[in-house]
Design a protein around this motif. Structure first.
Motif, PDB file in Angstrom:
ATOM      1  N   ALA A  63      35.282 -35.848  76.997  1.00 18.33           N
ATOM      2  CA  ALA A  63      36.435 -36.744  77.197  1.00 18.33           C
ATOM      3  C   ALA A  63      37.683 -35.949  77.542  1.00 18.33           C
ATOM      4  CB  ALA A  63      36.669 -37.596  75.949  1.00 18.33           C
TER       5      ALA A  63
ATOM      6  N   LEU B 201      37.462 -34.657  81.171  1.00 13.69           N
ATOM      7  CA  LEU B 201      37.665 -35.698  82.180  1.00 13.69           C
ATOM      8  C   LEU B 201      39.107 -36.184  82.212  1.00 13.69           C
ATOM      9  CD1 LEU B 201      34.335 -37.664  81.751  1.00 13.69           C
ATOM     10  CD2 LEU B 201      35.023 -36.231  83.696  1.00 13.69           C
ATOM     11  N   VAL B 202      39.733 -36.312  81.060  1.00  7.70           N
ATOM     12  CA  VAL B 202      41.141 -36.724  81.034  1.00  7.70           C
ATOM     13  C   VAL B 202      41.991 -35.686  81.753  1.00  7.70           C
ATOM     14  CG1 VAL B 202      43.137 -37.077  79.524  1.00  7.70           C
ATOM     15  CG2 VAL B 202      40.972 -38.229  79.024  1.00  7.70           C
TER      16      VAL B 202
ATOM     17  N   SER C  10      41.621 -35.887  85.420  1.00  6.15           N
ATOM     18  CA  SER C  10      42.189 -37.092  86.028  1.00  6.15           C
ATOM     19  C   SER C  10      43.609 -36.885  86.547  1.00  6.15           C
ATOM     20  CB  SER C  10      42.156 -38.256  85.022  1.00  6.15           C
ATOM     21  OG  SER C  10      43.130 -38.111  83.999  1.00  6.15           O
TER      22      SER C  10
ATOM     23  N   LEU D  26      39.250 -42.284  88.184  1.00  7.78           N
ATOM     24  CA  LEU D  26      38.271 -41.623  87.319  1.00  7.78           C
ATOM     25  C   LEU D  26      37.151 -42.621  87.087  1.00  7.78           C
ATOM     26  CD1 LEU D  26      37.231 -39.422  85.366  1.00  7.78           C
ATOM     27  CD2 LEU D  26      38.750 -40.409  83.628  1.00  7.78           C
TER      28      LEU D  26
ATOM     29  N   VAL E 254      33.426 -43.279  85.106  1.00  9.24           N
ATOM     30  CA  VAL E 254      32.519 -42.822  84.055  1.00  9.24           C
ATOM     31  C   VAL E 254      31.456 -43.881  83.808  1.00  9.24           C
ATOM     32  CG1 VAL E 254      34.179 -41.311  82.880  1.00  9.24           C
ATOM     33  CG2 VAL E 254      34.042 -43.724  82.236  1.00  9.24           C
TER      34      VAL E 254
ATOM     35  N   SER F 245      33.838 -42.828  77.401  1.00  3.15           N
ATOM     36  CA  SER F 245      34.477 -43.836  78.256  1.00  3.15           C
ATOM     37  C   SER F 245      35.701 -44.444  77.570  1.00  3.15           C
ATOM     38  CB  SER F 245      33.480 -44.917  78.668  1.00  3.15           C
ATOM     39  OG  SER F 245      32.940 -45.577  77.551  1.00  3.15           O
TER      40      SER F 245
ATOM     41  N   CYS G 215      38.539 -41.970  77.808  1.00  2.00           N
ATOM     42  CA  CYS G 215      39.045 -41.886  79.180  1.00  2.00           C
ATOM     43  C   CYS G 215      39.910 -43.090  79.518  1.00  2.00           C
ATOM     44  CB  CYS G 215      37.886 -41.760  80.163  1.00  2.00           C
ATOM     45  SG  CYS G 215      37.058 -40.155  80.098  1.00  2.00           S
TER      46      CYS G 215
ATOM     47  N   ALA H  11      43.421 -41.382  80.294  1.00  2.00           N
ATOM     48  CA  ALA H  11      43.399 -40.837  81.655  1.00  2.00           C
ATOM     49  C   ALA H  11      44.751 -41.009  82.337  1.00  2.00           C
ATOM     50  CB  ALA H  11      42.310 -41.514  82.484  1.00  2.00           C
TER      51      ALA H  11
ATOM     52  N   VAL I 113      40.847 -46.061  85.674  1.00  2.00           N
ATOM     53  CA  VAL I 113      39.493 -45.697  85.256  1.00  2.00           C
ATOM     54  C   VAL I 113      38.545 -46.854  85.546  1.00  2.00           C
ATOM     55  CG1 VAL I 113      38.017 -45.029  83.297  1.00  2.00           C
ATOM     56  CG2 VAL I 113      40.396 -44.233  83.403  1.00  2.00           C
TER      57      VAL I 113
END
Length: 157
Positions: free
Chosen positions: A101, A104-105, A108, A114, A116, A133, A136, A140, A144
């Protein structure tokens, strides 16, 4: 494969779609959706996976396992399975050490989107686990899209 730090040099608004890929079916569906969206918008895809050493009290991870290499192999295989040998859009693969997480954040930043997958954990289990998820969606730096598991979307157990 590109190192994570280099992905951040991309400029804001460049049509880059970041997608989390862990080799699972939901993440492959997320990758397929991201590729389709990039094709529609003229963008590119950054397929991102992460790895970290498993932690357990009193357990020492085997020294002969190349955790980063295994993560890179799984990412390459997932991209190959979804996009084939000649993808219809530019796809960059990125392998990063860290919590999925958080990785991915961070990725972003400057992305258009983004994407997922969702494994379908909900209710108490979802609250207890704090899914990737969920993290995010809440943290994010861009919109998303969460691609749900087909079985969950159709109400199957």
């Amino acid at each position: 494969m590109r190192n994570y730090d280099r992905i951040m040099v991309n400029e804001t608004g460049n049509g880059r779609i970041v997608v989390g890929v862990d080799g699972s079916e939901p993440s492959k569906r997320a990758l397929a959706w991201a590729i389709g969206q990039a094709r529609l918008t003229g963008g590119s895809v950054a397929a991102v996976t992460s790895w970290h050493l498993p932690v357990a009290y009193g357990w020492v991870p085997p020294a002969d396992i190349d955790w980063e290499g295994e993560a890179a192999k799984a990412l390459t295989e997932a991209v190959q399975a979804v996009a084939g040998n000649e993808p219809s859009v530019p796809i960059e693969t990125v392998v990063v050490e860290g919590n999925p997480a958080e990785v991915l954040v961070k990725a972003s930043h400057g992305a258009q989107l983004l994407v997922v997958g969702n494994r379908g954990h909900g209710g108490f289990t979802g609250l207890l686990l704090g899914s990737v998820s969920q993290q995010c969606v809440h943290h994010a730096h861009c919109p998303v899209v969460v691609i749900h598991d087909e079985a969950a979307a159709h109400g199957a157990a």
